[in-house]
Scaffold this active site. Structure first.
Site, PDB file in Angstrom:
ATOM      1  N   GLU A 166       0.815  -1.228   0.000  1.00 23.34           N
ATOM      2  CA  GLU A 166       0.000   0.000   0.000  1.00 23.34           C
ATOM      3  C   GLU A 166       0.846   1.274   0.000  1.00 23.34           C
ATOM      4  O   GLU A 166       0.818   2.060   0.965  1.00 23.34           O
ATOM      5  CB  GLU A 166      -0.958  -0.007   1.193  1.00 23.34           C
ATOM      6  CG  GLU A 166      -1.909  -1.182   1.182  1.00 23.34           C
ATOM      7  CD  GLU A 166      -3.026  -1.076   2.220  1.00 23.34           C
ATOM      8  OE1 GLU A 166      -3.015  -0.134   3.024  1.00 23.34           O
ATOM      9  OE2 GLU A 166      -3.919  -1.944   2.201  1.00 23.34           O
ATOM     10  N   GLU A 369      -5.026  -8.879   0.627  1.00 19.97           N
ATOM     11  CA  GLU A 369      -5.617  -8.610   1.941  1.00 19.97           C
ATOM     12  C   GLU A 369      -7.110  -8.413   1.746  1.00 19.97           C
ATOM     13  O   GLU A 369      -7.536  -7.767   0.785  1.00 19.97           O
ATOM     14  CB  GLU A 369      -5.077  -7.316   2.582  1.00 19.97           C
ATOM     15  CG  GLU A 369      -3.721  -7.416   3.197  1.00 19.97           C
ATOM     16  CD  GLU A 369      -3.280  -6.128   3.908  1.00 19.97           C
ATOM     17  OE1 GLU A 369      -4.143  -5.410   4.456  1.00 19.97           O
ATOM     18  OE2 GLU A 369      -2.074  -5.860   3.892  1.00 19.97           O
TER      19      GLU A 369
END
Ligand code: BG6
Length: 468
Positions: A166, A369
């Site tokens: 991220e 995720e």
């Protein structure tokens, strides 16, 4: 209820990160990272004043945790190496840090688990932050050195590597939205950091390719990047201004990284808006187009929790003088996870799959995720067994897996699924507020692990690939 079957070679596993699990923040030569520093300087910034120090005590529980993952039907998992543990301040290997990761990878193999290794999970070493962190190009070079040292050290033990998790989050949370240390409010600084992280990623991939050419990596090794691709949506009947908000929102958070990892460049329209229309100065150097070309990877991970819904902003700038591209749009039909304040929209993962299929057809990806964090989960315990009864977790994962199955049926190149936080872990400033795990961690009982009700369901799905 309809039954969906995921391909037999589709993999199930778990995702976690070093700084959120390991603990041992100051042992074995580990240096401070920004989470440790923030905990030391201002513990009240953390929920219930629980700082970074212990994670979920993984360094003491890893053997049992690996056995637990295996018993829940997983045959792989992701974690991250902590830069601040692997290297010393001179950028050389810290032998005690390296020994821990060698032991972890050995024990994982023994437990029948393949480890996916990410190199950076929001955990800037503090001494490098003091030199400017992601605002300083030299830190990109330091990252490339770190990545190369990790490839050389563990290249024969690990197949799947990722440069960043991220990468948009630090620019946003540290520099723009003031959520994380050093809590700045500067879009200019955020853009500088985002640009430099892109450069660091490309330098890291270049060092990986070098390590491959030097015969240091396993024959079937791969490199990738993991992003939180939140599909962007606007109103059903958008105005021109809504569509413009959508373009920049999607451009900065999704296309920026997708173009980098598939084409080795940054999206021209976004760069033009930033530099020509908004006067943002990017720390670009004349040869950067060549540097970025190395950013193309072998596959990617998509962390998916929530969609991003935007509309035209009601003003052009915020109170700190930062430009505003978009405002949140509240979809009338939205369903919320109130604990986290995130919308639950399982179809978003299907839409991401179709976007990849149509715009980046060669790109292979996996759901790196996905998960649901619930506050005060201890209130949901069966009074007799003391087990957490978490049927909402089954509903959440089932609904997402169904949309993944549909995406695969419709041609998405999605090859696997990792649940985030399979064992409850420490979550940054939220600490232990929201629990994600299929396995509870009892903070009052020496971090003891206890499977929640949902764990049996997960095991069945992971071993049968049948979702119902
Ligand atoms: C992802 C991160 O953003 O979401 C994880 O990669 C994080 O590190 C997870 O823990 C869940 O978000 P949060 O903020 O609730 O912990």
């Amino acid at each position: 209820m309809a039954t969906y079957v995921l391909p037999q070679d589709f993999f199930f596993g778990a995702a976690m990160s070093g700084p959120q699990t390991e603990g041992g923040w100051n042992i074995g030569g580990k240096l401070e990272n920004l989470w440790d520093t923030w905990s030391i300087e201002d513990i009240s910034s953390f929920y219930n004043q629980v700082g970074s120090y212990v994670g979920n005590d993984f360094m003491h529980h890893y053997k049992d945790d690996l056995a637990l993952l295996e018993s829940l039907g997983m045959n792989n998992y992701r974690t991250s190496i902590q830069w601040s543990r692997l290297l010393d301040e001179n950028g050389e290997i810290n032998p005690e840090g390296a020994a821990w990761y060698h032991e972890l990878f050995r024990a994982s193999k023994e437990a029948g688990l393949e480890v996916f290794v990410n190199l950076y999970h929001f955990d800037m070493p503090t001494y490098l932050f003091r030199r400017g962190g992601w605002e300083n190009r030299e830190v990109c070079e330091a990252y490339a050195n770190y990545a190369y040292k990790a490839f050389c050290e563990f290249g024969q033990e690990v197949r799947f590597w990722f440069t960043f998790n991220e990468p948009i989050v630090e620019p946003e949370n540290r520099y723009w939205h003031s959520m994380w240390y050093p809590q700045h409010h500067s879009f200019q600084e955020a853009c500088t950091a985002q640009y430099n992280i892109s450069i660091a990623h490309a330098l890291g991939v270049a060092r990986y390719r070098q390590a491959v050419a030097e015969g240091r990596m396993l024959p079937d090794a791969r490199i990738g990047m993991i992003c939180n691709f939140s599909p962007s949506y606007t109103k059903d009947d958008p105005s021109e201004a809504d569509l413009e908000a959508l373009r920049m929102n999607d451009g900065l958070t999704n296309r920026w990284w997708l173009d980098l990892v598939t084409k080795g460049c940054l999206p021209a329209d976004v760069i033009k808006t930033l530099t020509e229309d908004l006067g943002i100065v990017l720390p670009a150097r004349p040869y950067d187009a060549d540097v970025l070309k190395d950013g193309v990877v072998d596959w990617i991970g998509c962390n998916y929790y929530q969609p991003s819904r935007v509309q035209a902003p009601s003003r052009t700038h915020d109170e700190w003088g930062n430009p505003l591209f978009a405002e949140p749009y509240v979809w009338p039909e939205r369903v919320m996870n109130e604990s986290r304040g995130w919308e639950i929209y399982p179809k978003g993962i299907y839409d991401f799959g179709m976007k990849c299929k149509n715009e980046y057809p060669e790109l292979e990806w996996y759901v790196s995720e996905n998960g649901i964090g619930i506050e005060r989960e201890y209130l949901n315990k069966d009074p007799k067994t003391q087990q957490v009864i978490d049927d909402y977790r089954v509903d959440f994962v089932r609904d997402h897996l169904i949309w993944i199955a549909k995406a695969i049926e419709d041609g998405a190149k999605c090859v696997g699924y990792h649940y985030w936080g399979l064992i409850d872990n420490w979550s940054w400033a939220n600490a232990y507020k929201n629990r994600y795990g299929f396995v509870e961690v009892d903070l009052m009982e020496n971090y003891e692990r206890r499977p929640k009700k949902s764990a049996a369901w997960l095991t069945k799905v992971a071993t049968s690939h049948v979702v119902e």
